[in-house]
Scaffold this active site. Structure first.
Site, short mmCIF file in Angstrom:
data_model
loop_
_atom_site.label_atom_id
_atom_site.label_comp_id
_atom_site.label_asym_id
_atom_site.label_seq_id
_atom_site.Cartn_x
_atom_site.Cartn_y
_atom_site.Cartn_z
N GLY A 179 -0.75 4.57 0.34
CA GLY A 179 -1.50 5.76 0.70
C GLY A 179 -1.13 6.54 1.67
O GLY A 179 0.18 6.75 1.89
N CYS B 174 -16.66 5.41 8.79
CA CYS B 174 -15.93 6.50 8.56
C CYS B 174 -17.00 7.66 8.04
O CYS B 174 -17.74 7.60 7.09
CB CYS B 174 -15.10 6.36 7.12
SG CYS B 174 -14.00 7.72 6.68
N CYS C 99 -9.61 15.28 14.07
CA CYS C 99 -9.98 15.50 12.27
C CYS C 99 -10.33 16.95 12.12
O CYS C 99 -10.75 17.91 12.96
CB CYS C 99 -11.07 14.60 12.42
SG CYS C 99 -12.12 14.61 10.70
N GLY D 43 0.76 -1.37 -0.10
CA GLY D 43 0.16 0.08 -0.03
C GLY D 43 0.93 1.15 0.02
O GLY D 43 1.78 1.21 0.83
#
Length: 423
Positions: free
Chosen positions: A10, A159, A354, A8
């Site tokens: 990402g 999510c 976040c 991966g």
């Protein structure tokens, strides 16, 4: 010489590659395997979906930048992991051996769990860049032919931030186009209440997000389980606190975007004793698999239990700050094993941070730790969050191009929030 393979490339895999190479040095080999040749900055997908960001602004070639740091890149789809023999097999039957493996694949999008869901059928997605581009095409059709919209998260989703982001960004884009009055928006979510976020709420997230939805005239339904989706209709069961169906809704739509539930990618999920039943990698506190001690994992692909039981299943999100610290911890634990000949001793944080864009403003939350009870839990909004997220995209892309091990969340996001390093 040890050979470390990372699956991966990402927001978890790329930092893992840079940090592992930097901390282990030239004497050890680091190899990254990814199905696509370019890095894609997923948090910017909601902007792509309404035409606010061009895809080339949030992508970059992987091999060019990894090679500058002495990291090998293989562009291939992994079909099998032979964990007993430390071998990876690609779709072209290429065999890649490893001494240590870092799994950072991200999730498989489980649209198949809901009849008619997903870009291959009747709902859009912003979980990948390809999906966001397809969503933008559907958005353009909505501009030309306005009608009802459904946004939200399917049952089992973990999510939720991007679902709220897209609802607010879409509202702003429609107002800019002077057609918001022609487009009723309904937010459908498996959360037991608005602002739950898969975290049991953070600070005043419930009140604040409800207020934002009301201000924008966005209706909502919580405890929702989508039974099926047809070309222009969504069939939704609304459950009560006992998990019983209380209401059934038929919601017409011209445009729909719902976040799907996640599961583990097939090549990882099929490894015996590596994952839980959903295909997420089992790890200990040092991000190491108990069955295969030379396999580490971090990011969305790891198993984290739900924060609490909810009438409709909800998963626990893995946020960017958590992922960043996981990858740093893995790099240090590999150094302990390979160079220092010591057991792993570094842990990533379970804190959640976040930044959520809301079109012309934004919301930020901090949960320390992510799973309650918490030492810190707050949720704030303002235009500064919108600007901070734009800046964060720039900083993260710069990190990917320069290959620095600089902790972006700590240096830029925490600074923007006025918070010192979270312990």
């Amino acid at each position: 010489m040890a050979k470390i393979v990372i699956l991966g490339a990402g927001t978890g895999g790329m930092p893992a590659a840079y940090e592992t190479k930097e901390i282990l040095g030239k004497e050890h080999q680091v190899v990254v395997i990814n199905e696509r040749a370019e890095f894609r900055f997923v948090p910017s997908n909601p902007w792509v979906a309404v035409g606010w960001r061009e895809p080339n602004a949030i992508t970059m070639p992987i091999e060019k930048y990894l090679n500058k740091k002495g990291i090998e890149f293989i562009c291939a789809r992994v079909d099998k992991i032979d964990a007993q023999n430390n071998v990876i097999l690609t779709h072209e039957n290429q065999s890649i051996e490893y001494d240590y493996l870092i799994i950072a694949t991200g999730p498989k999008l489980a649209f198949a769990n809901i009849q008619g869901a997903g870009p291959d059928f009747y709902t859009q997605s912003i979980c990948t860049l390809d999906h966001a581009q397809q969503c933008y095409q559907d958005f353009e059709k909505l501009i030309k032919n306005p009608g009802p919209v459904v946004v939200g998260a399917f049952q089992g989703a973990s999510c939720f931030g991007p679902a709220y982001e897209y609802a607010f960004i879409l509202d702003k884009a429609l107002r800019d186009a002077k057609i918001r009055h022609k487009v009723p928006i309904h937010f459908v979510t498996c959360e037991p209440y608005i602002g739950h976020m898969g975290l049991g709420g953070v600070g005043d997230s419930k009140t604040m997000l409800e207020s934002e939805l009301r201000t924008r005239d966005i209706k909502w339904t919580c405890n929702s389980s989508v039974d099926k989706v047809t070309e222009s209709m969504m069939f939704v069961s609304e459950l009560n606190r006992k998990g019983e169906v209380e209401f059934e809704h038929q919601l017409p739509f011209q445009h729909a975007m719902l976040i799907p539930p996640f599961s583990g990618v097939d090549a990882v999920a099929n490894v015996d004793a590596l994952c839980n039943p959903k295909g997420f990698v089992l790890t200990d506190e040092y991000h190491r698999n108990p069955t295969y001690p030379n396999i580490f994992s971090g990011g969305v692909c790891v198993a984290i239990p739900p924060v609490e039981a909810t009438p409709v299943p909800t998963g626990t999100p893995k946020t960017g700050y958590m992922i960043e610290t996981m990858m740093t911890a893995i790099a240090h634990n590999l150094k302990a094993l390979i160079i220092d000949k010591q057991p792993p001793h570094t842990k990533g944080t379970m804190h959640a941070i976040c930044l959520a864009d809301m079109g012309n403003t934004g919301a930020a939350f901090v949960a320390m730790p992510q799973i309650p009870p918490r030492n810190v839990a707050w949720f704030k909004k303002g235009k500064w969050v919108h600007l901070a997220k734009i800046a964060f995209e720039k900083y993260f892309m710069r990190k990917m191009r320069t290959g620095t091990s600089e902790p972006v969340y700590e240096k830029y996001v925490l600074k923007a929030l006025g918070i010192e390093r979270l312990e």
